[in-house]
Write a protein that holds these residues in place. Structure first.
Motif, short mmCIF file in Angstrom:
data_model
loop_
_atom_site.label_atom_id
_atom_site.label_comp_id
_atom_site.label_asym_id
_atom_site.label_seq_id
_atom_site.Cartn_x
_atom_site.Cartn_y
_atom_site.Cartn_z
N THR A 1 -50.63 -24.47 35.59
CA THR A 1 -49.75 -24.52 34.43
C THR A 1 -48.49 -25.32 34.73
O THR A 1 -47.98 -26.05 33.88
CB THR A 1 -49.39 -23.11 33.95
N ALA A 2 -47.96 -25.20 35.96
CA ALA A 2 -46.80 -26.01 36.34
C ALA A 2 -47.12 -27.49 36.27
O ALA A 2 -46.32 -28.30 35.78
CB ALA A 2 -46.32 -25.62 37.74
N ARG A 3 -48.31 -27.87 36.75
CA ARG A 3 -48.72 -29.28 36.69
C ARG A 3 -48.90 -29.73 35.24
O ARG A 3 -48.53 -30.85 34.87
CB ARG A 3 -50.00 -29.50 37.49
N GLN A 4 -49.45 -28.86 34.40
CA GLN A 4 -49.63 -29.20 32.98
C GLN A 4 -48.29 -29.36 32.27
O GLN A 4 -48.13 -30.26 31.44
CB GLN A 4 -50.45 -28.12 32.28
N LEU A 5 -47.33 -28.51 32.59
CA LEU A 5 -46.01 -28.63 31.98
C LEU A 5 -45.40 -29.99 32.27
O LEU A 5 -44.79 -30.62 31.39
CB LEU A 5 -45.09 -27.52 32.49
N ALA A 6 -45.58 -30.48 33.49
CA ALA A 6 -45.03 -31.79 33.85
C ALA A 6 -45.81 -32.91 33.17
O ALA A 6 -45.22 -33.80 32.55
CB ALA A 6 -45.05 -31.97 35.36
N ALA A 7 -47.13 -32.86 33.27
CA ALA A 7 -47.96 -33.98 32.80
C ALA A 7 -48.11 -34.03 31.28
O ALA A 7 -48.31 -35.11 30.72
CB ALA A 7 -49.35 -33.89 33.45
N VAL A 8 -48.01 -32.87 30.63
CA VAL A 8 -48.26 -32.82 29.18
C VAL A 8 -46.99 -32.66 28.37
O VAL A 8 -46.86 -33.21 27.28
CB VAL A 8 -49.25 -31.66 28.86
N GLU A 9 -46.03 -31.92 28.90
CA GLU A 9 -44.79 -31.66 28.16
C GLU A 9 -43.58 -32.41 28.72
O GLU A 9 -42.52 -32.42 28.11
CB GLU A 9 -44.47 -30.15 28.16
N GLY A 10 -43.73 -32.98 29.92
CA GLY A 10 -42.59 -33.64 30.54
C GLY A 10 -41.58 -32.68 31.13
O GLY A 10 -40.43 -33.05 31.39
N VAL A 11 -42.01 -31.43 31.37
CA VAL A 11 -41.14 -30.41 31.96
C VAL A 11 -41.58 -30.22 33.41
O VAL A 11 -42.58 -29.56 33.70
CB VAL A 11 -41.23 -29.07 31.19
N PHE A 12 -40.84 -30.83 34.34
CA PHE A 12 -41.19 -30.79 35.77
C PHE A 12 -40.51 -29.59 36.39
O PHE A 12 -39.31 -29.59 36.64
CB PHE A 12 -40.73 -32.09 36.42
N CYS A 13 -41.28 -28.54 36.62
CA CYS A 13 -40.70 -27.25 37.02
C CYS A 13 -41.42 -26.68 38.23
O CYS A 13 -42.45 -27.20 38.67
CB CYS A 13 -40.77 -26.27 35.86
N GLY A 14 -40.88 -25.58 38.74
CA GLY A 14 -41.45 -24.91 39.89
C GLY A 14 -42.63 -24.02 39.53
O GLY A 14 -43.00 -23.86 38.37
N ILE A 15 -43.22 -23.42 40.56
CA ILE A 15 -44.46 -22.66 40.39
C ILE A 15 -44.23 -21.34 39.64
O ILE A 15 -45.07 -20.90 38.86
CB ILE A 15 -45.12 -22.38 41.75
N SER A 16 -43.09 -20.69 39.88
CA SER A 16 -42.83 -19.43 39.17
C SER A 16 -42.70 -19.67 37.67
O SER A 16 -43.14 -18.86 36.85
CB SER A 16 -41.56 -18.76 39.70
N ALA A 17 -42.13 -20.83 37.29
CA ALA A 17 -42.05 -21.18 35.87
C ALA A 17 -43.44 -21.40 35.29
O ALA A 17 -43.72 -21.04 34.14
CB ALA A 17 -41.19 -22.42 35.68
N GLY A 18 -44.33 -22.01 36.11
CA GLY A 18 -45.71 -22.16 35.67
C GLY A 18 -46.35 -20.82 35.41
O GLY A 18 -47.09 -20.64 34.43
N GLY A 19 -46.07 -19.84 36.27
CA GLY A 19 -46.61 -18.50 36.07
C GLY A 19 -46.07 -17.86 34.81
O GLY A 19 -46.82 -17.23 34.04
#
Length: 300
Positions: free
Chosen positions: A246-264
């Motif tokens: 989900t962290a990778r998707q946030l960066a690649a799809v939404e442009g939100v480059f965040c850490g792993i806890s944010a992905g969780g």
């Protein structure tokens, strides 16, 4: 002109709407998912708020003064935030942490002038916390203790909670946050529940075996002193894989480059969005993804 110092720029972070990560089911249910971009704080994480609150609180009480040595056990973000705040307020900072903390985090702490004490990875944060307290007993400095210091959740009661409430004009229905020290979720829950008791507070913990920076499931004897279970309506577990994907998707799809806890936290927000209707779900984007490049979470 009066210009602000670095710590006066902590808070007032953006609240952004996710668009492309939402599937048709979520759209049909008329749900909105919002990420609170805490990586926009000066030292790059939500922990900037607690660090400033703990240091200024100790100053007001006369527990510390400029030139003192401060000690803290940390897995990373709190250490960076404390190192920044200590640097601009004139303290020496000693940070105790497991030796598997990412290289970027360690380099950031040292850049702010902090001294690092690494503990065995097998002992986890529990060992680091015990080591920090032992150093204080030996007279080597003052432990602020993010795990028991009420100034930690107070920072979020006074700032993060009001920002989410005002940023949604009171429309927020769910608040999702990773649980580490639990300071963020305790403070925000207290504030939002005072405004609307129906707001659902959702805590995110790691599944068994997962090692997600910033998310913990504490043994009973190490539970943060200010943790109050009644302030959380629901606890959801997240896997290492789901958090990283989900962290990778946030960066690649939404442009939100965040850490792993944010992905969780985002994975859980999406989970909830498939269950409810006409809801506004806010989650904490704890930090920025460039803090995790050496971990392999974002393959080259």
């Amino acid at each position: 002109m009066i210009y602000p110092i670095i710590t006066e720029n902590i808070g007032k972070t953006p609240l952004v709407r996710l668009v492309r990560l939402l599937d048709e089911s979520i759209r049909e249910r008329n749900n909105v998912i919002l990420g609170k971009l805490e990586g926009n704080n000066p030292a790059g994480s939500v922990k900037d708020r607690a660090a400033l609150s703990m240091i200024t609180g100790a100053e007001r009480r006369g527990q510390i003064c400029r030139g003192d040595v401060l000690i803290e056990a940390t897995s990373g973000n709190t250490g960076i935030a404390l190192a920044m705040t200590a640097a601009c307020r004139g303290y020496r900072m000693m940070l105790v942490m497991p030796e598997d903390v990412s290289l970027e985090r360690r380099q950031s702490m040292r850049a702010y002038g902090a001294e690092l004490i690494l503990t065995p990875v097998q002992g986890g944060m529990e060992f680091a916390r015990d080591a920090a307290k032992q150093m204080a007993r030996e007279g080597r400095g003052v432990v602020l203790d993010q795990f028991s210091n009420p100034d930690n959740p107070l920072a979020h009661y006074q700032t993060t909670g009001p920002e989410i409430w005002n940023g949604t004009t009171g429309a927020v229905t769910h608040f999702v946050s990773a649980m580490g020290t639990t300071g963020t979720i305790m403070g925000v829950s207290r504030y939002l529940k005072e405004r609307n008791a129906d707001v659902q507070i959702v805590g995110v913990q790691p599944e068994d075996g997962a090692r997600i920076p910033g998310i913990r499931k504490w043994p009973e004897q190490y539970l943060p002193a200010f943790f109050e279970a009644h302030r959380i309506d629901r606890t959801e577990c997240v896997s290492q894989t789901d958090a990283e994907v989900t962290a990778r998707q946030l960066a690649a799809v939404e442009g939100v480059f965040c850490g792993i806890s944010a992905g969780g936290a985002c994975a859980v927000a999406l989970r909830i969005a498939h269950e409810v209707e006409n809801s506004t779900i806010a989650f904490i984007v704890c930090d920025r993804g460039d803090r995790y490049l050496s971990t392999g979470a974002f393959p080259a």
